[in-house]
Scaffold this motif. Sequence first.
Motif, short mmCIF file in Angstrom:
data_model
loop_
_atom_site.label_atom_id
_atom_site.label_comp_id
_atom_site.label_asym_id
_atom_site.label_seq_id
_atom_site.Cartn_x
_atom_site.Cartn_y
_atom_site.Cartn_z
N PHE A 250 39.30 10.69 83.64
CA PHE A 250 39.86 11.89 83.03
C PHE A 250 40.90 12.53 83.95
O PHE A 250 42.00 12.92 83.50
N LEU A 251 40.58 12.64 85.23
CA LEU A 251 41.53 13.23 86.18
C LEU A 251 42.81 12.40 86.25
O LEU A 251 43.91 12.96 86.34
N ALA A 252 42.67 11.07 86.19
CA ALA A 252 43.86 10.21 86.24
C ALA A 252 44.72 10.41 85.00
O ALA A 252 45.95 10.52 85.10
N VAL A 253 44.09 10.46 83.83
CA VAL A 253 44.84 10.66 82.58
C VAL A 253 45.50 12.03 82.58
O VAL A 253 46.70 12.17 82.27
N ALA A 254 44.73 13.07 82.93
CA ALA A 254 45.26 14.43 82.92
C ALA A 254 46.42 14.57 83.89
O ALA A 254 47.45 15.18 83.57
N ALA A 255 46.28 13.98 85.10
CA ALA A 255 47.34 14.07 86.09
C ALA A 255 48.60 13.35 85.61
O ALA A 255 49.73 13.85 85.79
N THR A 256 48.42 12.19 84.97
CA THR A 256 49.58 11.46 84.46
C THR A 256 50.31 12.26 83.39
O THR A 256 51.55 12.33 83.39
N ILE A 257 49.56 12.87 82.48
CA ILE A 257 50.18 13.68 81.42
C ILE A 257 50.92 14.87 82.01
O ILE A 257 52.07 15.15 81.67
N VAL A 258 50.26 15.58 82.92
CA VAL A 258 50.86 16.79 83.50
C VAL A 258 52.11 16.44 84.30
O VAL A 258 53.15 17.11 84.16
N VAL A 259 52.05 15.40 85.11
CA VAL A 259 53.20 15.03 85.93
C VAL A 259 54.35 14.55 85.04
O VAL A 259 55.52 14.90 85.28
N THR A 260 54.05 13.77 84.02
CA THR A 260 55.11 13.30 83.11
C THR A 260 55.80 14.46 82.42
O THR A 260 57.04 14.51 82.34
N LEU A 261 55.01 15.40 81.90
CA LEU A 261 55.59 16.55 81.20
C LEU A 261 56.30 17.49 82.17
O LEU A 261 57.33 18.08 81.82
N GLY A 262 55.76 17.63 83.36
CA GLY A 262 56.31 18.61 84.30
C GLY A 262 57.41 18.10 85.19
O GLY A 262 58.25 18.89 85.65
N PHE A 263 57.44 16.78 85.45
CA PHE A 263 58.41 16.26 86.42
C PHE A 263 59.22 15.07 85.89
O PHE A 263 60.05 14.54 86.62
N GLY A 264 58.98 14.65 84.67
CA GLY A 264 59.78 13.57 84.09
C GLY A 264 59.05 12.25 84.04
O GLY A 264 57.98 12.07 84.63
N VAL A 265 59.66 11.30 83.31
CA VAL A 265 58.98 10.03 83.04
C VAL A 265 58.82 9.16 84.29
O VAL A 265 57.80 8.49 84.46
N GLU A 266 59.82 9.14 85.16
CA GLU A 266 59.71 8.30 86.35
C GLU A 266 58.58 8.77 87.25
O GLU A 266 57.77 7.97 87.74
N ALA A 267 58.52 10.08 87.45
CA ALA A 267 57.43 10.62 88.26
C ALA A 267 56.09 10.37 87.58
O ALA A 267 55.09 10.06 88.24
N GLY A 268 56.06 10.46 86.25
CA GLY A 268 54.82 10.25 85.52
C GLY A 268 54.32 8.82 85.62
O GLY A 268 53.13 8.60 85.91
N VAL A 269 55.19 7.84 85.41
CA VAL A 269 54.75 6.45 85.47
C VAL A 269 54.42 6.06 86.91
O VAL A 269 53.49 5.28 87.16
N SER A 270 55.15 6.59 87.88
CA SER A 270 54.83 6.33 89.29
C SER A 270 53.45 6.88 89.62
O SER A 270 52.64 6.22 90.29
N THR A 271 53.18 8.08 89.13
CA THR A 271 51.86 8.67 89.34
C THR A 271 50.78 7.82 88.69
O THR A 271 49.71 7.60 89.26
N GLY A 272 51.07 7.33 87.49
CA GLY A 272 50.10 6.49 86.80
C GLY A 272 49.78 5.22 87.57
O GLY A 272 48.62 4.82 87.69
N VAL A 273 50.82 4.57 88.12
CA VAL A 273 50.61 3.34 88.90
C VAL A 273 49.77 3.64 90.13
O VAL A 273 48.80 2.94 90.44
N VAL A 274 50.16 4.69 90.86
CA VAL A 274 49.44 5.04 92.09
C VAL A 274 47.99 5.40 91.79
O VAL A 274 47.05 4.98 92.48
#
Length: 580
Positions: A400-424
């Motif tokens: 849940f934390l991983a999903v929530a963080a990916t959604i928040v980062v993507t919406l708040g910082f853009g798609v590149e930051a979001g997918v990078s966060t998802g990979v990490v």
Amino acid sequence: MREAIRRYVPILDWGRHYTRSAFGNDLMAAVIVTIMLIPQSLAYAMLAGLPPEAGIYASVVPIMIYAVLGTSRALAVGPVAVVSLMTAASVSEVAAQGTAGYAVAALTLALLSGTILLVMGIFRLGFLANFLSHPVIAGFITASGVLIAASQLKHVLGVSAGGGTLVDILTSLVAHLGQTNVVTLVIGAGATLFLFWVRRGLKPLLTSIGVPGGLAGLATKAGPVAAVVVTTLAVWGFGLADRGVATVGDVPQGLPPFTLPSFAPDLVASLAVPALLISVIGFVESISVAQTLAAKKRQRIHPDQELIGLGAANIGAAFTGGYPVTGGFARSVVNYDAGAETPAAGAFTAVGLAIAAVALTPLVHDLPNATLAATIIVAVLSLVDLSILKKTWAYSKADFLAVAATIVVTLGFGVEAGVSTGVVLSIALHLYKTSRPHIAEVGLVPGTQHFRNIRRHKVETDPSLLTLRVDESLYFVNARFLEDCVQDRIADDPAIRNVVLMCSAVNEIDYSALESLEALNHSLTDLGIGLHLSEVKGPVMDRLKTAHLLDALNGQVFLSQYHAWCALTDRTADRTAAAE
């Protein structure tokens, strides 16, 4: 040799068995998909910040290349929403939208993405995509769907707004609300509502009045085409372009041109990381769709060959005026439902799109951008799945934390930051879970030769014997955890004289774990405690025989845990059974 060639060029395999019946089904599927793809390709090109014709170009040569090299019988390759958004986010960092440099950068991005996929396929690195967990992918796609829909509202309102994050987009939209073009809003909102109704309500309505289910389904899929035709005629007939309604405008007639991406080191370096991210996301989306559709017909998909097919398709897009492509969910499902039997359906679709590029582009001159935006909004909102938050919260707080963080980062910082966060986060979650493997203390189930967790079952134990079942392969991340677990347990119980590591779930022991076991053996020897292994798998034992652990081991290696139990406890009756 022939088998190797057929493996890398699948058309040589399925092409040998191509029948007249398959030709008819593929041709019919191609007609249906082509009708759907014309407005969709134009819309996704607009989403990527490119001229509308780029969407059609990206749907011609790449499909033909994939038909030769791909292994999926139903996958339809071309521009998709998420990759188009990622393209716009990446290319806008190095060139201004609408300039020649922007188009060249998109070509370069396609070339880099294709090269990465091709190299991964040649070296059989398709397994790397598994490091991106499904919950994280779902979170990223959900957030991307919201971003894409929000980014298209400016076309529905007829205003000039922008931004790479949800906050920026909404702030810009609010600031420009006063400039809303009412006519454009009517067209965009009307088209959006119509498409939502078509998706949910048209088929039930048609079936209720006696229209056959197959025909009703085709009419539903043709909904976007109806919206395009009606709104285009409205703009042309009432001269709405003169009232500020933005339209597609002039689209060059002709086949995809030969284009050259840039090989400038600075540009390549700037786009390398975005290309890698687009490659991973595109491949994950494509392989998921391909495997889902293949399973319905008991067909097989070869991930490494898929990498080669998608890589070659992207390279083809780079030299024919396109941009990064992958296998799309919506178009592939339509292709499958329409009866496509082989990749030839994709080739026929490419021919249809090429004909459209040559003969039909003047007809889209008055197509409103608001209609294309409505097409995108309706398509991407089907990707939004906020229920993933509820599901992961109930099942796994870490996911849940991983999903929530990916959604928040993507919406708040853009798609590149979001997918990078998802990979990490995907890799971090894997490392976290395996760094603390489940280690159960087990005992003998009375009347059997089975051993189970002492915390879950009523079992027999012996105060002098500690048996730990290790439920994970041992490697550098978790080796010390096992060592600490054993040390903590024997420190709490001075009666322990033997420790058995039950290795039935251990598939690998790397060198770091080997050294940790050697250190544990040395420590237990000093304490007068025997260290034993049981149920070691053959490949693991083969590796251990090449090292010094077995020679230095102060205990034994038992074929089964029951043998260890009999040999190390006072059950004299059982020892006879163990010896047998």
